[in-house]
Design a protein around this motif. Sequence first.
Motif, PDB file in Angstrom:
ATOM      1  N   UNK A  16       0.848  -1.285   0.038  1.00 48.14           N
ATOM      2  CA  UNK A  16      -0.121   0.000  -0.074  1.00 48.14           C
ATOM      3  C   UNK A  16       0.698   1.286  -0.108  1.00 48.14           C
ATOM      4  N   UNK A  17       0.853   2.179   0.812  1.00 45.55           N
ATOM      5  CA  UNK A  17       0.666   4.206   0.742  1.00 45.55           C
ATOM      6  C   UNK A  17       2.612   3.311   1.251  1.00 45.55           C
ATOM      7  N   UNK A  18       2.475   2.952   2.365  1.00 50.30           N
ATOM      8  CA  UNK A  18       3.993   2.460   2.710  1.00 50.30           C
ATOM      9  C   UNK A  18       5.039   2.178   1.949  1.00 50.30           C
ATOM     10  N   UNK A  19       4.547   0.958   1.225  1.00 56.15           N
ATOM     11  CA  UNK A  19       5.619   0.923  -0.315  1.00 56.15           C
ATOM     12  C   UNK A  19       6.318   1.474  -1.294  1.00 56.15           C
ATOM     13  N   UNK A  20       4.492   2.751  -1.365  1.00 54.45           N
ATOM     14  CA  UNK A  20       4.846   3.675  -2.322  1.00 54.45           C
ATOM     15  C   UNK A  20       5.525   4.360  -2.221  1.00 54.45           C
ATOM     16  N   UNK A 182      -8.173   5.624  -1.539  1.00 53.49           N
ATOM     17  CA  UNK A 182      -6.982   4.990  -2.309  1.00 53.49           C
ATOM     18  C   UNK A 182      -6.474   3.546  -2.141  1.00 53.49           C
ATOM     19  N   UNK A 183      -6.355   3.124  -3.433  1.00 53.70           N
ATOM     20  CA  UNK A 183      -6.229   1.677  -4.097  1.00 53.70           C
ATOM     21  C   UNK A 183      -4.807   1.023  -3.296  1.00 53.70           C
ATOM     22  N   UNK A 219     -10.641   5.125  -5.746  1.00 52.76           N
ATOM     23  CA  UNK A 219     -10.126   6.541  -6.765  1.00 52.76           C
ATOM     24  C   UNK A 219      -8.947   6.736  -6.444  1.00 52.76           C
ATOM     25  N   UNK A 220      -8.373   6.814  -5.288  1.00 53.76           N
ATOM     26  CA  UNK A 220      -6.977   7.310  -5.103  1.00 53.76           C
ATOM     27  C   UNK A 220      -6.256   6.317  -5.839  1.00 53.76           C
ATOM     28  N   UNK A 248      -6.527  13.582  -1.371  1.00 47.93           N
ATOM     29  CA  UNK A 248      -7.558  12.897  -2.286  1.00 47.93           C
ATOM     30  C   UNK A 248      -8.365  14.187  -2.308  1.00 47.93           C
ATOM     31  N   UNK A 249      -9.074  13.355  -3.857  1.00 45.85           N
ATOM     32  CA  UNK A 249      -9.933  14.142  -4.624  1.00 45.85           C
ATOM     33  C   UNK A 249     -11.611  14.555  -3.218  1.00 45.85           C
TER      34      UNK A 249
END
Length: 288
Positions: A16-20, A182-183, A219-220, A248-249
């Motif tokens: 997820x976000x941590x990896x990104x 987010x995905x 969406x994200x 995020x929108x």
Amino acid sequence: MPSEDQVILITGCSTGLGRSLAEESLARGLRVIATARRLSAIEDLRDKGARVFTLDVTDKPDALKSFADEAINAFGQVDILVNNAGWLLGGAIEETTPEEIQSQFNTNFFSVINVTNAFMPHFRSRRTGTIVNISSQGSYIAVSGAGIYCASKAALDCLTETWSKELAPFNIRAVSVILGAFRTSVASSGTKASTNTIEGYDLAHNSHKIFRERSGHELGDPTKAAQKIIELVTLKTERSLPVRFALGEDAVHLSRKHLEKRIAELDEWKSFGANTNIDGIKYEQADW
């Protein structure tokens, strides 16, 4: 300080976000310390140039202090700490057990205090540092079926705002990132349902069911989220960091909508809530 000289430590980097965040930081030339509960999940980040460590953010403070010392020694400093590790407890509040609630807060809230405090002497001694706490739009919109999760993130937002004030004299910054959808794996492997089910909580059950079904269709883009976060904390500007940064929108829209609703509610009831002073004492506006 040039971004390539900075060291960023990120918790929860397996997915997820941590990896990104880890991959985006490496791409931008930052020196990266990536952590996860299982080292095997982040070995590939070592191959890309990161230093990798096993970390259970819910460990005892003494263990976290030892980890902080080891992490700081990796590059001789840590400049940016990203508290990203977390998970979501689903279910109506009445359905959740005390043990489940404690577990949720241990990861999403208390661990952030303990991990950050382990690095605080380092930040204060250098009189620099940035603390990034990954929160959620749920802290504003209080989603039915995820009330305990939302409460843990609301507490995290308040903690971050207090830190931003307390730590300013040390030139240490703090920002809470109010994430939209987010995905990532949050809606699938990052979610645990409460063990109890009580008939009649249809809204809570349906909300959680829809949340799980939308996994992979959010969406994200987590890569774009990571880019925005790294840009924000490495930006060369005289402007202060936002204390609560909607990302995020959906988060931008829903956070504003929530705040407008709260202001309207406050205005509607302000006369009813006032006129409570001791006779003869006038309120003098204070800036906290």
